[in-house]
Motif scaffolding. Structure first.
Motif, mmCIF file in Angstrom:
data_model
loop_
_atom_site.group_PDB
_atom_site.id
_atom_site.type_symbol
_atom_site.label_atom_id
_atom_site.label_comp_id
_atom_site.label_asym_id
_atom_site.label_seq_id
_atom_site.Cartn_x
_atom_site.Cartn_y
_atom_site.Cartn_z
ATOM 1 N N CYS A 1 -23.336 14.158 75.761
ATOM 2 C CA CYS A 1 -23.955 12.741 75.735
ATOM 3 C C CYS A 1 -24.899 12.634 74.751
ATOM 4 C CB CYS A 1 -24.370 12.398 77.110
ATOM 5 S SG CYS A 1 -23.394 12.055 78.418
ATOM 6 N N VAL A 2 -25.800 13.719 74.452
ATOM 7 C CA VAL A 2 -26.943 13.785 73.419
ATOM 8 C C VAL A 2 -26.155 13.680 71.976
ATOM 9 C CG1 VAL A 2 -28.819 15.028 72.218
ATOM 10 C CG2 VAL A 2 -28.513 14.981 74.822
ATOM 11 N N VAL B 1 -15.159 11.142 78.256
ATOM 12 C CA VAL B 1 -14.304 10.762 79.463
ATOM 13 C C VAL B 1 -13.997 12.257 79.827
ATOM 14 C CG1 VAL B 1 -12.268 10.066 80.507
ATOM 15 C CG2 VAL B 1 -13.734 8.638 78.884
ATOM 16 N N ALA B 2 -13.576 13.145 78.974
ATOM 17 C CA ALA B 2 -13.208 14.596 79.444
ATOM 18 C C ALA B 2 -14.154 15.172 79.963
ATOM 19 C CB ALA B 2 -12.434 15.311 78.408
ATOM 20 N N ALA B 3 -15.386 15.224 79.261
ATOM 21 C CA ALA B 3 -16.644 15.819 79.706
ATOM 22 C C ALA B 3 -17.156 15.231 81.166
ATOM 23 C CB ALA B 3 -17.840 15.693 78.632
ATOM 24 N N ALA B 4 -17.071 14.122 81.311
ATOM 25 C CA ALA B 4 -17.680 13.401 82.537
ATOM 26 C C ALA B 4 -16.613 13.642 83.524
ATOM 27 C CB ALA B 4 -17.821 11.780 82.246
ATOM 28 N N THR B 5 -15.400 13.449 83.406
ATOM 29 C CA THR B 5 -14.289 14.023 84.459
ATOM 30 C C THR B 5 -14.461 15.527 84.616
ATOM 31 O OG1 THR B 5 -12.714 12.201 83.277
ATOM 32 C CG2 THR B 5 -11.880 14.090 84.858
ATOM 33 N N LEU C 1 -25.413 10.480 84.118
ATOM 34 C CA LEU C 1 -24.913 10.739 82.974
ATOM 35 C C LEU C 1 -23.266 10.171 82.726
ATOM 36 C CD1 LEU C 1 -26.562 13.653 81.744
ATOM 37 C CD2 LEU C 1 -26.832 11.582 80.903
ATOM 38 N N VAL C 2 -22.663 10.735 83.943
ATOM 39 C CA VAL C 2 -21.161 10.423 84.134
ATOM 40 C C VAL C 2 -20.977 8.973 84.294
ATOM 41 C CG1 VAL C 2 -19.348 10.573 85.949
ATOM 42 C CG2 VAL C 2 -20.829 12.420 85.380
ATOM 43 N N GLY C 3 -21.797 8.043 85.005
ATOM 44 C CA GLY C 3 -21.534 6.733 85.004
ATOM 45 C C GLY C 3 -21.834 5.893 83.514
#
Length: 388
Positions: free
Chosen positions: A244-245, A290-294, A112-114
């Motif tokens: 992401c959803v 980006v903020a959520a993945a970071t 999910l991050v990728g």
């Protein structure tokens, strides 16, 4: 509902720079591309680019294979058959614990991050019309780092508050860069230059915060800033999956307007695109992604920069007649960029484990080394073409 399928071959030609280059060096022709159009009786039609679909299927298969290999790696190795059997309800109690509680959340977070970094990078590069326009270069990752460090240094925050600080820092940075770059609209190079300046200032703030931290806080902050999937569990996965959803389908719905934006604001407006509204929506969604993945894995470097470019080159190549080079066709390729980002990150994490074993090299170190080399190559390529 039944559907009819029609296939056609077409040749798509570049405009602008390609036309000017062709005036002096002869006309460049592209190869025919297989396009399938699905039409329903209700009038709905879907246009499928066959090469892109094929590459997408391959990327999904590679991502799944890399995920299974990563689940099977570690101090307690498992074969792919054992991993699949455990995931489908088999396996003994020890295997179930290792797979479902320890390794599966890490792999899902990596995927999910990728994907989030990949699709966000495609959005930024499309809006800025610059291959260097990625969250790594524009300062959004640094903004998230500042937010996380503030939570660590001044509030001794736990995991949840650090993640919340990263999200807040990334969103505030995105809004600030957008406002500073706005002048009767967003110009690509102005957006990139403002982002580079903000990145430098935010990096200075990161260093300042590290000097204010004690040894324990500084160690924790440095580990987080490196970017790693070590120790990721369901607590990091659930909020990232929720973001992401909601946002990935939203961005995919804006794929067509983003494609039109690559032709310029005037052309996009003439085709009915609300340019400013589209930019605001897609940039805000990309910043939150980006903020959520970071927040989930730290500021993993260069995935957002490389994934969209690799996806474009793999999925939409056109071999120029008389040359051995491939020129990518226009378009943001959002879905393929997300798939490529997932493959890159999970593949890099598996490589880091296999190469360094018990040392558990953080995946951000490996992506930083590989991405730095890619950035140098990209700069050299842009310089040869006269764009910089």
């Amino acid at each position: 509902m039944s559907a009819t399928v029609k296939s056609r071959k077409g040749t798509e030609e570049d405009t602008g720079a390609a036309a000017k280059a062709g005036a002096g060096r002869g006309r460049r022709a592209g190869t025919a591309r297989r396009v399938t159009v699905l039409r329903t009786r209700g009038g709905l039609s879907v246009r499928l680019d066959v090469p892109a679909v094929v590459v997408g299927v391959v990327l999904v298969a590679v991502a799944l294979a890399a995920g299974i290999a990563l689940i099977g790696s570690g101090d307690y190795p498992m074969t792919p058959a054992e991993v699949i059997g455990t995931l489908t309800g088999g396996g003994n109690a020890g295997q179930v614990f290792i797979v479902q509680d320890l390794r599966l959340p890490r792999v899902l977070v990596g995927l999910l991050v990728g994907a989030a970094f990949g699709i966000a990078g495609a959005v930024f590069q499309t809006v800025s019309r610059n291959p260097l326009g990625s969250p790594d270069v524009l300062g959004f990752a640094q903004g998230s780092s500042v937010g996380a460090l503030v939570a660590i240094v001044y509030f001794q925050a736990g995991t949840f508050m650090v993640a919340a600080g990263a999200v807040v820092g990334g969103v505030i940075t995105g809004i600030a860069i957008f406002l500073l770059a706005w002048k009767r609209g967003i110009h690509g190079y102005r957006f990139v230059l403002v982002g580079i300046g903000a990145s430098a200032m935010l990096y200075a703030m990161v260093l300042f915060l590290l000097t204010k931290a004690n040894i324990v806080e500084a160690t924790r902050a440095t580990t987080w800033m490196t970017g790693s999937l070590n120790g990721r569990d369901w607590d990091q996965l659930r909020p990232l999956a929720a973001v992401c959803v909601v946002l990935v389908p939203l961005l995919l719905c804006y794929g067509r307007p983003l494609r039109m934006l690559e032709m310029g604001d005037d052309a996009a407006s003439a085709l009915g695109v609300r340019v400013d509204r589209v930019r605001i929506v897609v940039l805000l969604a990309a910043v939150v992604l980006v903020a959520a993945a970071t927040a989930a894995a730290g500021p993993i470097a260069f995935v957002a920069l490389t994934a969209p470019q690799l996806a474009r080159r793999l999925s939409l190549p056109r071999f120029l007649k008389g040359t051995g080079r491939a020129a990518p066709l226009p378009g943001p390729n959002l879905l393929l960029s997300a798939l490529m980002g997932a493959v890159l990150l999970v593949g890099a994490d598996w490589t880091a484990q296999r190469l360094f074993g018990a040392d558990q090299l953080p995946v951000g170190v490996l992506t930083g080394v590989l991405g730095g080399g890619y950035l140098l190559w990209l700069l050299a390529t842009e310089r040869r073409t006269g764009r910089i």
